[in-house]
Design a protein around this motif. Structure first.
Motif, mmCIF file in Angstrom:
data_model
loop_
_atom_site.group_PDB
_atom_site.id
_atom_site.type_symbol
_atom_site.label_atom_id
_atom_site.label_comp_id
_atom_site.label_asym_id
_atom_site.label_seq_id
_atom_site.Cartn_x
_atom_site.Cartn_y
_atom_site.Cartn_z
ATOM 1 N N ALA A 149 -28.389 -29.266 0.227
ATOM 2 C CA ALA A 149 -27.539 -28.109 -0.072
ATOM 3 C C ALA A 149 -28.197 -26.829 0.416
ATOM 4 O O ALA A 149 -27.548 -25.969 1.015
ATOM 5 C CB ALA A 149 -27.260 -28.028 -1.570
ATOM 6 N N ARG A 150 -29.491 -26.702 0.175
ATOM 7 C CA ARG A 150 -30.222 -25.509 0.602
ATOM 8 C C ARG A 150 -30.193 -25.367 2.126
ATOM 9 O O ARG A 150 -29.947 -24.293 2.656
ATOM 10 C CB ARG A 150 -31.662 -25.567 0.090
ATOM 11 C CG ARG A 150 -32.444 -24.291 0.321
ATOM 12 C CD ARG A 150 -33.871 -24.375 -0.219
ATOM 13 N NE ARG A 150 -33.888 -24.538 -1.664
ATOM 14 C CZ ARG A 150 -34.319 -25.628 -2.297
ATOM 15 N NH1 ARG A 150 -34.775 -26.668 -1.632
ATOM 16 N NH2 ARG A 150 -34.311 -25.687 -3.610
ATOM 17 N N ASP A 151 -30.417 -26.480 2.831
ATOM 18 C CA ASP A 151 -30.414 -26.430 4.298
ATOM 19 C C ASP A 151 -29.032 -26.084 4.846
ATOM 20 O O ASP A 151 -28.900 -25.251 5.750
ATOM 21 C CB ASP A 151 -30.880 -27.767 4.882
ATOM 22 C CG ASP A 151 -32.350 -28.048 4.615
ATOM 23 O OD1 ASP A 151 -33.089 -27.101 4.242
ATOM 24 O OD2 ASP A 151 -32.755 -29.222 4.775
ATOM 25 N N LEU A 152 -27.991 -26.728 4.318
ATOM 26 C CA LEU A 152 -26.634 -26.439 4.767
ATOM 27 C C LEU A 152 -26.226 -25.011 4.418
ATOM 28 O O LEU A 152 -25.533 -24.348 5.194
ATOM 29 C CB LEU A 152 -25.645 -27.430 4.166
ATOM 30 C CG LEU A 152 -25.699 -28.839 4.746
ATOM 31 C CD1 LEU A 152 -24.842 -29.786 3.921
ATOM 32 C CD2 LEU A 152 -25.252 -28.840 6.198
ATOM 33 N N LEU A 153 -26.657 -24.550 3.267
ATOM 34 C CA LEU A 153 -26.365 -23.183 2.856
ATOM 35 C C LEU A 153 -26.986 -22.190 3.836
ATOM 36 O O LEU A 153 -26.315 -21.278 4.318
ATOM 37 C CB LEU A 153 -26.888 -22.918 1.453
ATOM 38 C CG LEU A 153 -26.756 -21.483 0.953
ATOM 39 C CD1 LEU A 153 -25.290 -21.116 0.773
ATOM 40 C CD2 LEU A 153 -27.511 -21.313 -0.347
ATOM 41 N N SER A 154 -28.250 -22.371 4.134
ATOM 42 C CA SER A 154 -28.937 -21.464 5.053
ATOM 43 C C SER A 154 -28.270 -21.470 6.422
ATOM 44 O O SER A 154 -28.026 -20.412 7.020
ATOM 45 C CB SER A 154 -30.409 -21.865 5.166
ATOM 46 O OG SER A 154 -31.083 -21.000 6.040
ATOM 47 N N ASP A 155 -27.940 -22.657 6.926
ATOM 48 C CA ASP A 155 -27.291 -22.765 8.226
ATOM 49 C C ASP A 155 -25.901 -22.119 8.207
ATOM 50 O O ASP A 155 -25.577 -21.305 9.081
ATOM 51 C CB ASP A 155 -27.177 -24.243 8.630
ATOM 52 C CG ASP A 155 -26.479 -24.408 9.962
ATOM 53 O OD1 ASP A 155 -26.990 -23.888 10.974
ATOM 54 O OD2 ASP A 155 -25.397 -25.042 9.988
ATOM 55 N N GLY A 156 -25.094 -22.461 7.210
ATOM 56 C CA GLY A 156 -23.748 -21.895 7.127
ATOM 57 C C GLY A 156 -23.751 -20.393 6.929
ATOM 58 O O GLY A 156 -22.958 -19.669 7.525
ATOM 59 N N LEU A 157 -24.657 -19.931 6.105
ATOM 60 C CA LEU A 157 -24.774 -18.497 5.854
ATOM 61 C C LEU A 157 -25.167 -17.756 7.125
ATOM 62 O O LEU A 157 -24.586 -16.716 7.453
ATOM 63 C CB LEU A 157 -25.790 -18.274 4.738
ATOM 64 C CG LEU A 157 -25.881 -16.900 4.113
ATOM 65 C CD1 LEU A 157 -24.547 -16.474 3.535
ATOM 66 C CD2 LEU A 157 -26.942 -16.913 3.016
ATOM 67 N N SER A 158 -26.120 -18.295 7.863
ATOM 68 C CA SER A 158 -26.536 -17.624 9.095
ATOM 69 C C SER A 158 -25.393 -17.586 10.106
ATOM 70 O O SER A 158 -25.248 -16.620 10.854
ATOM 71 C CB SER A 158 -27.778 -18.283 9.696
ATOM 72 O OG SER A 158 -27.479 -19.545 10.231
ATOM 73 N N ARG A 159 -24.566 -18.620 10.136
ATOM 74 C CA ARG A 159 -23.405 -18.613 11.042
ATOM 75 C C ARG A 159 -22.364 -17.579 10.604
ATOM 76 O O ARG A 159 -21.768 -16.901 11.441
ATOM 77 C CB ARG A 159 -22.760 -19.998 11.090
ATOM 78 C CG ARG A 159 -23.624 -21.046 11.770
ATOM 79 C CD ARG A 159 -23.018 -22.433 11.581
ATOM 80 N NE ARG A 159 -23.930 -23.469 11.956
ATOM 81 C CZ ARG A 159 -23.843 -24.169 13.076
ATOM 82 N NH1 ARG A 159 -22.873 -23.911 13.928
ATOM 83 N NH2 ARG A 159 -24.703 -25.114 13.335
ATOM 84 N N LEU A 160 -22.141 -17.490 9.291
ATOM 85 C CA LEU A 160 -21.150 -16.532 8.791
ATOM 86 C C LEU A 160 -21.555 -15.082 9.052
ATOM 87 O O LEU A 160 -20.710 -14.244 9.337
ATOM 88 C CB LEU A 160 -20.914 -16.736 7.296
ATOM 89 C CG LEU A 160 -20.046 -17.919 6.921
ATOM 90 C CD1 LEU A 160 -20.069 -18.144 5.414
ATOM 91 C CD2 LEU A 160 -18.615 -17.703 7.386
ATOM 92 N N VAL A 161 -22.842 -14.806 8.941
ATOM 93 C CA VAL A 161 -23.293 -13.421 9.149
ATOM 94 C C VAL A 161 -23.938 -13.224 10.516
ATOM 95 O O VAL A 161 -24.429 -12.149 10.827
ATOM 96 C CB VAL A 161 -24.223 -12.936 8.010
ATOM 97 C CG1 VAL A 161 -23.501 -12.962 6.678
ATOM 98 C CG2 VAL A 161 -25.510 -13.720 7.941
#
Length: 191
Positions: free
Chosen positions: A176-188
């Protein structure tokens, strides 16, 4: 804080643990009495009805989570780290998921109680505003309005948190942490 007010806060925290474990529908005054040693009559004095106690638990838990993130942000300076701090806290990727269990219970109640619905939507507004402020302050270059990006971020958080809370054996906190970091970086668009 007066002693009775401090005790009420302690009871709210303990009642939150009971609700997280048993669910709102399965929580009775007697369950909270067993967990706290506070008599049913005292619980009725503090809250009135069982439903009022549950609503107070939801409100208390929501405020505690917001306060916890605010306190954590006081120790973080980098824009990406600040945004990730909020997001990781909300997904349950760090810490325990009792607060998420309460959040899910409050959603269930919000479906049938207009007052709880207003509270839950108000909590969402606060989280959207906090995330939007961090996105704007960080100067992240997604091109979208910070509030719109914040809504997408919170949708990502909700989607990643549910398998964590449900204890999906195929989906760890680390995942979850890894996917969160990846998804968040893509969103911003940080990378």
């Amino acid at each position: 804080m007066r002693r009775s007010a401090a005790r009420r806060v302690e009871v709210l925290a303990a009642a939150g643990e009971v609700v997280a474990a048993r669910g709102a529908d399965g929580t009775r005054f007697t369950d909270v009495t067993a967990a706290t040693g506070v008599g049913v009559s005292t619980l009725q004095y503090y809250f009135g009805t069982r439903e009022d106690m549950l609503i107070a638990v939801f409100r208390h838990a929501a405020q505690q989570e917001f306060d916890a993130v605010t306190a954590r942000l006081e120790r973080v300076t980098g824009p990406w780290e600040r945004l990730l701090t909020v997001a990781e806290h909300l997904t349950g990727a760090v810490g325990d998921e009792a607060s998420w269990r309460l959040w899910v219970e409050s959603w269930r109640w919000a479906l049938r109680d207009p007052g709880v619905r207003a509270d839950v939507l108000g909590d969402y507004r606060r989280w959207h505003e906090l995330l939007a402020a961090e996105i704007a302050a960080g100067g992240f270059g997604s091109g979208a309005a910070p509030i719109d990006t914040a809504r997408q971020v919170l949708a990502l958080i909700d989607g990643l948190a549910l398998p964590v809370v449900l204890g999906d054996p195929a989906f760890s906190r680390a995942a979850a942490r890894d996917l969160l970091s990846d998804g968040l970086s893509r969103l911003v668009r940080t990378s």
